[in-house]
Design an enzyme around this catalytic site. Sequence first.
Site, PDB file in Angstrom:
ATOM      1  N   GLY A 193      38.967  45.802  45.435  1.00 44.05           N
ATOM      2  CA  GLY A 193      39.596  46.001  46.730  1.00 44.05           C
ATOM      3  C   GLY A 193      39.605  47.468  47.069  1.00 44.05           C
TER       4      GLY A 193
ATOM      5  N   ASP B 116      53.238  43.287  48.968  1.00 40.99           N
ATOM      6  CA  ASP B 116      51.841  42.860  49.104  1.00 40.99           C
ATOM      7  C   ASP B 116      51.631  41.467  48.495  1.00 40.99           C
ATOM      8  OD1 ASP B 116      49.226  43.158  49.976  1.00 40.99           O
ATOM      9  OD2 ASP B 116      48.560  44.203  48.171  1.00 40.99           O
TER      10      ASP B 116
ATOM     11  N   LYS C  63      38.615  48.479  41.279  1.00 45.24           N
ATOM     12  CA  LYS C  63      38.131  47.196  40.759  1.00 45.24           C
ATOM     13  C   LYS C  63      38.833  46.854  39.455  1.00 45.24           C
ATOM     14  CE  LYS C  63      34.233  49.466  38.438  1.00 45.24           C
ATOM     15  NZ  LYS C  63      32.763  49.551  38.328  1.00 45.24           N
ATOM     16  N   VAL C  64      38.784  45.561  39.093  1.00 45.06           N
ATOM     17  CA  VAL C  64      39.344  45.080  37.830  1.00 45.06           C
ATOM     18  C   VAL C  64      38.233  44.381  37.061  1.00 45.06           C
ATOM     19  CG1 VAL C  64      41.048  43.607  36.724  1.00 45.06           C
ATOM     20  CG2 VAL C  64      41.630  44.789  38.845  1.00 45.06           C
TER      21      VAL C  64
ATOM     22  N   LEU D 102      36.415  40.970  37.727  1.00 47.02           N
ATOM     23  CA  LEU D 102      37.460  40.004  38.058  1.00 47.02           C
ATOM     24  C   LEU D 102      37.887  40.106  39.522  1.00 47.02           C
ATOM     25  CD1 LEU D 102      39.794  40.145  34.915  1.00 47.02           C
ATOM     26  CD2 LEU D 102      38.179  38.334  35.538  1.00 47.02           C
TER      27      LEU D 102
ATOM     28  N   TYR E  35      41.763  49.625  46.349  1.00 45.86           N
ATOM     29  CA  TYR E  35      42.259  50.417  45.227  1.00 45.86           C
ATOM     30  C   TYR E  35      41.161  50.770  44.239  1.00 45.86           C
ATOM     31  CZ  TYR E  35      41.822  45.965  42.835  1.00 45.86           C
ATOM     32  OH  TYR E  35      41.316  44.798  42.323  1.00 45.86           O
TER      33      TYR E  35
END
Length: 363
Positions: free
Chosen positions: A37, A149, A41-42, A34, A39
């Site tokens: 970044g 953000d 992943k999703v 999805l 951080y």
Amino acid sequence: MTAATKLLDEMCHLTAQSLTPMDTSEHFQVLKLLGEGSYGKVMLAVHRKRGTPMALKFFPRESTSLFSFLREYNLSLSFCTHPSLTRALGIAYSTPSHYIFAQQASLFGDLYDIILPEVGMEEDSCQRVVSQLCGALSHLHSLGFVHRDLKPENVFLCDSACRWVKLGDFGMVKARGTRVPEVWYSSPYCTPEAETARGNEDSWSSMNDDEEEKKKKKETRVWVSVEPSTDSWALGVLTYAMLTGSHPWAETASDCRAYLKYREWFDRAKSPEDELDRPEVGKTDGLPVAPQFACFTPLACSLFLSLLDPRPELRRQPEDALSYLGGAWMMEQERRRLEEERKKSRGKADIRNMKEMEGRGER
């Protein structure tokens, strides 16, 4: 520190003791990526036993502290109760390589996907998004948190017409009043007050400095208090991007010509007597407007001046934007032009889809 921020810290310490290891493939069917970044992943996934769709957010253990992972998870789980905030689903676990938690899945992508470059999106949809983001941000602020953000990639769509959107990605959230090193970066979303830290070790512009130069800059690092005015600025820039498909300036800096044009307009529009009072809606009518804002009605110009106030202490809160909803934001001529551009874009997309379908049929 508010009661909510104290409770969040306590919850992180408690859940650190109960985080269990788990095999992702044993419990979930992972379908597709999805987003990703810095951080991690999703991934879109389905729970194997319940059949529930959800988003699994993966944080690499080598670059993520356990406390920061648990802080984002617990914040989303227990404090994001507003309907326009993405909420965690009560599933958090670890693997040898990642920390992972499950959250609500938004199946229609994010705001970035539907903002056409140099065209934007329909004004009605934009106002619906602004209304919902005002509520989401106000909820966080009332608990003592600042999102920090807000951008198109972090606004997720629950339907194609923006009737329901959710603000997500809480990795940058801090408690109001927290002291943090100021960071300047080349972006229209960066607040003007951050320019005092331009060139600091943490700022993007100094990534190639040698070690001696970095040491000197670190010694002069600027520390600031986290405040909700940061979210107000980002909301103003995001609203502009939704309406036009572009940004009002490349960066919020004293050497950016487009931003300087805005500052000139702002200084003319704001007289000394209204520094402490809310400007009347539509008050900018008749004043020379910065070129990039000439396509907007006086109502919209007044909205932008309230959110994009270079003085953070006088910048309006997101909920103040609600009083500007309902009226026209784009000048009629500009509205017609953008509608024609959107029709052309839709026509080109339809042609591409037809060709793709014909190609699949031939195969």
